[in-house]
Design a protein around this motif. Structure first.
Motif, mmCIF file in Angstrom:
data_model
loop_
_atom_site.group_PDB
_atom_site.id
_atom_site.type_symbol
_atom_site.label_atom_id
_atom_site.label_comp_id
_atom_site.label_asym_id
_atom_site.label_seq_id
_atom_site.Cartn_x
_atom_site.Cartn_y
_atom_site.Cartn_z
ATOM 1 N N ALA A 185 0.831 -1.206 0.000
ATOM 2 C CA ALA A 185 0.000 0.000 0.000
ATOM 3 C C ALA A 185 0.865 1.255 0.000
ATOM 4 C CB ALA A 185 -0.929 -0.012 1.219
ATOM 5 N N GLU A 186 1.981 1.208 0.735
ATOM 6 C CA GLU A 186 2.862 2.370 0.758
ATOM 7 C C GLU A 186 3.481 2.619 -0.618
ATOM 8 O OE1 GLU A 186 6.562 4.312 3.290
ATOM 9 O OE2 GLU A 186 6.471 2.137 3.064
ATOM 10 N N LEU A 187 3.871 1.568 -1.315
ATOM 11 C CA LEU A 187 4.452 1.732 -2.647
ATOM 12 C C LEU A 187 3.461 2.406 -3.588
ATOM 13 C CD1 LEU A 187 6.305 -1.672 -3.241
ATOM 14 C CD2 LEU A 187 7.212 0.445 -2.274
ATOM 15 N N LEU A 188 2.200 1.992 -3.528
ATOM 16 C CA LEU A 188 1.184 2.577 -4.393
ATOM 17 C C LEU A 188 0.877 4.012 -3.988
ATOM 18 C CD1 LEU A 188 -1.269 -0.439 -4.808
ATOM 19 C CD2 LEU A 188 0.714 0.201 -6.190
ATOM 20 N N PHE A 189 0.907 4.273 -2.683
ATOM 21 C CA PHE A 189 0.693 5.632 -2.196
ATOM 22 C C PHE A 189 1.807 6.552 -2.688
ATOM 23 C CE2 PHE A 189 1.728 8.844 1.069
ATOM 24 C CZ PHE A 189 0.567 9.595 1.024
ATOM 25 N N LEU A 190 3.050 6.080 -2.630
ATOM 26 C CA LEU A 190 4.179 6.882 -3.090
ATOM 27 C C LEU A 190 4.095 7.143 -4.596
ATOM 28 C CD1 LEU A 190 7.038 5.215 -1.023
ATOM 29 C CD2 LEU A 190 6.115 7.523 -0.709
ATOM 30 N N ALA A 191 3.633 6.121 -5.339
ATOM 31 C CA ALA A 191 3.481 6.293 -6.785
ATOM 32 C C ALA A 191 2.432 7.365 -7.081
ATOM 33 C CB ALA A 191 3.084 4.971 -7.433
ATOM 34 N N LYS A 192 1.321 7.316 -6.363
ATOM 35 C CA LYS A 192 0.270 8.316 -6.562
ATOM 36 C C LYS A 192 0.762 9.706 -6.167
ATOM 37 C CE LYS A 192 -4.334 9.689 -5.069
ATOM 38 N NZ LYS A 192 -5.436 9.469 -4.111
ATOM 39 N N LYS A 193 1.478 9.776 -5.063
ATOM 40 C CA LYS A 193 1.986 11.056 -4.564
ATOM 41 C C LYS A 193 2.908 11.723 -5.584
ATOM 42 C CE LYS A 193 4.347 12.972 -0.498
ATOM 43 N NZ LYS A 193 5.003 12.635 0.806
ATOM 44 N N LYS A 194 3.640 10.902 -6.331
ATOM 45 C CA LYS A 194 4.582 11.427 -7.314
ATOM 46 C C LYS A 194 3.982 11.487 -8.718
ATOM 47 C CE LYS A 194 8.570 9.813 -4.687
ATOM 48 N NZ LYS A 194 9.066 11.175 -4.390
ATOM 49 N N ASP A 195 2.639 11.285 -8.797
ATOM 50 C CA ASP A 195 1.933 11.363 -10.081
ATOM 51 C C ASP A 195 2.491 10.398 -11.116
ATOM 52 O OD1 ASP A 195 0.127 13.385 -9.255
ATOM 53 O OD2 ASP A 195 1.652 14.924 -9.619
ATOM 54 N N ILE A 196 2.836 9.204 -10.654
ATOM 55 C CA ILE A 196 3.346 8.173 -11.547
ATOM 56 C C ILE A 196 2.167 7.368 -12.089
ATOM 57 C CG2 ILE A 196 4.724 6.072 -11.683
ATOM 58 C CD1 ILE A 196 6.502 7.268 -9.473
ATOM 59 N N GLN A 197 2.094 7.257 -13.412
ATOM 60 C CA GLN A 197 0.962 6.560 -14.026
ATOM 61 C C GLN A 197 1.085 5.051 -13.836
ATOM 62 O OE1 GLN A 197 0.291 7.054 -18.316
ATOM 63 N NE2 GLN A 197 -1.824 7.612 -17.836
ATOM 64 N N LEU A 198 -0.031 4.433 -13.531
ATOM 65 C CA LEU A 198 -0.037 3.033 -13.123
ATOM 66 C C LEU A 198 -1.143 2.287 -13.855
ATOM 67 C CD1 LEU A 198 0.200 1.934 -9.407
ATOM 68 C CD2 LEU A 198 -1.581 0.980 -10.856
ATOM 69 N N VAL A 199 -0.898 1.027 -14.151
ATOM 70 C CA VAL A 199 -1.916 0.191 -14.776
ATOM 71 C C VAL A 199 -2.008 -1.120 -13.997
ATOM 72 C CG1 VAL A 199 -0.392 -0.986 -16.423
ATOM 73 C CG2 VAL A 199 -2.805 -0.700 -16.979
ATOM 74 N N LYS A 200 -3.209 -1.678 -13.902
ATOM 75 C CA LYS A 200 -3.383 -2.957 -13.223
ATOM 76 C C LYS A 200 -3.816 -4.010 -14.237
ATOM 77 C CE LYS A 200 -8.081 -1.628 -11.805
ATOM 78 N NZ LYS A 200 -9.003 -1.414 -10.670
ATOM 79 N N PHE A 201 -3.504 -5.268 -13.945
ATOM 80 C CA PHE A 201 -3.923 -6.346 -14.831
ATOM 81 C C PHE A 201 -4.277 -7.574 -14.018
ATOM 82 C CE2 PHE A 201 0.378 -7.635 -14.130
ATOM 83 C CZ PHE A 201 0.425 -8.999 -14.360
ATOM 84 N N GLN A 202 -4.942 -8.482 -14.645
ATOM 85 C CA GLN A 202 -5.452 -9.682 -13.980
ATOM 86 C C GLN A 202 -4.434 -10.818 -14.024
ATOM 87 O OE1 GLN A 202 -8.949 -11.409 -15.865
ATOM 88 N NE2 GLN A 202 -8.042 -13.418 -15.497
ATOM 89 N N PRO A 203 -3.864 -11.183 -12.875
ATOM 90 C CA PRO A 203 -2.996 -12.363 -12.839
ATOM 91 C C PRO A 203 -3.823 -13.598 -12.496
ATOM 92 C CG PRO A 203 -2.855 -11.228 -10.754
ATOM 93 C CD PRO A 203 -3.876 -10.470 -11.580
ATOM 94 N N ASN A 204 -3.347 -14.753 -12.905
ATOM 95 C CA ASN A 204 -4.008 -16.013 -12.554
ATOM 96 C C ASN A 204 -3.067 -16.859 -11.720
ATOM 97 O OD1 ASN A 204 -6.407 -15.485 -13.962
ATOM 98 N ND2 ASN A 204 -5.483 -16.161 -15.885
#
Length: 222
Positions: A185-204
């Motif tokens: 959660a902290e990694l994603l928060f830091l990415a958002k804080k720095k306006d880093i664009q992110l994409v999610k995908f479905q793993p199996n």
């Protein structure tokens, strides 16, 4: 050729670590751009001994072992691994290979378009069939609370499958402070804080053997 580093944090994985080693060895021999960093997070079973024996019997520059005596947490292990690599893309996945290694190719492909790529199990209900009720409930509670506190829109923050391009990875891991299970959660928060664009995908989830995965569902996150 781009260089790709894959960090595998492990703790007390003696029952499956030999199989994990065999799989990443085979994968790296076929895909030379990939290097694996196994971080032994103070295991108290035979995990370290097994890994040392495997590396002695099958020496390769594609697999590196980092180990320390006392358990520090998965977040610490991932950060430690990130500090020891020089690669164009830095990924991490669970040491038991809960997700097949073929997912790495998807991560790297999407990292050509986005700076951060994360696995999101909530995109497909099928991925939750193998989880216990307790894990499903605790996961939902964690994601809900973390999302509210950190103002994050992600429904699944803890899937052990994430990738980062080199420059944003340096910035994110440099500022990471959490060492336990909340570090995702902290990694994603830091990415958002720095306006880093992110994409999610479905793993199996992977089976005990290599599994080919169907066409992934991608979801761009603003």
């Amino acid at each position: 050729m781009i260089k790709i580093a894959v960090i595998l944090p492990v703790y007390n994985e003696a029952k499956c670590i030999a199989q994990t080693f065999d799989r990443i060895l085979e994968f790296s021999q076929k895909n030379h751009a990939y290097n694996f960093i196994i971080v032994n997070d103070g295991s108290t079973d035979n995990t370290l001994q097994i890994l040392e024996n495997q590396l002695k019997n099958f020496p390769t520059h594609h697999i590196k072992l980092i180990s320390y005596s006392h358990r520090q947490g998965k977040g610490y292990a991932v950060k430690k691994g990130s500090e020891c690599v020089d690669a164009d893309c830095i990924c991490f996945m669970d040491g038991d290979l809960a997700y097949s290694l073929e997912h790495l190719e998807l991560l790297v492909k999407k990292l050509k378009e986005f700076d951060v790529v994360i696995g999101c199990r909530n995109l497909e209900r099928e991925n939750f069939r193998n989880l216990t009720l307790l894990r499903k409930i605790s996961g939902k509670i964690f994601n809900f609370i973390s999302g509210k506190i950190l103002d994050l829109p992600y429904r699944d923050m803890q899937a052990g499958l994430k990738g980062f391009n080199k420059i944003p990875a340096r910035e994110i891991f440099k500022n990471q402070t959490l060492t336990g299970f909340c570090f995702d959660a902290e990694l994603l928060f830091l990415a958002k804080k720095k306006d880093i664009q992110l994409v999610k995908f479905q793993p199996n989830f992977a089976s005990n053997t290599y599994t080919k995965i169907p066409k992934s569902i991608y979801s761009k996150i603003p």
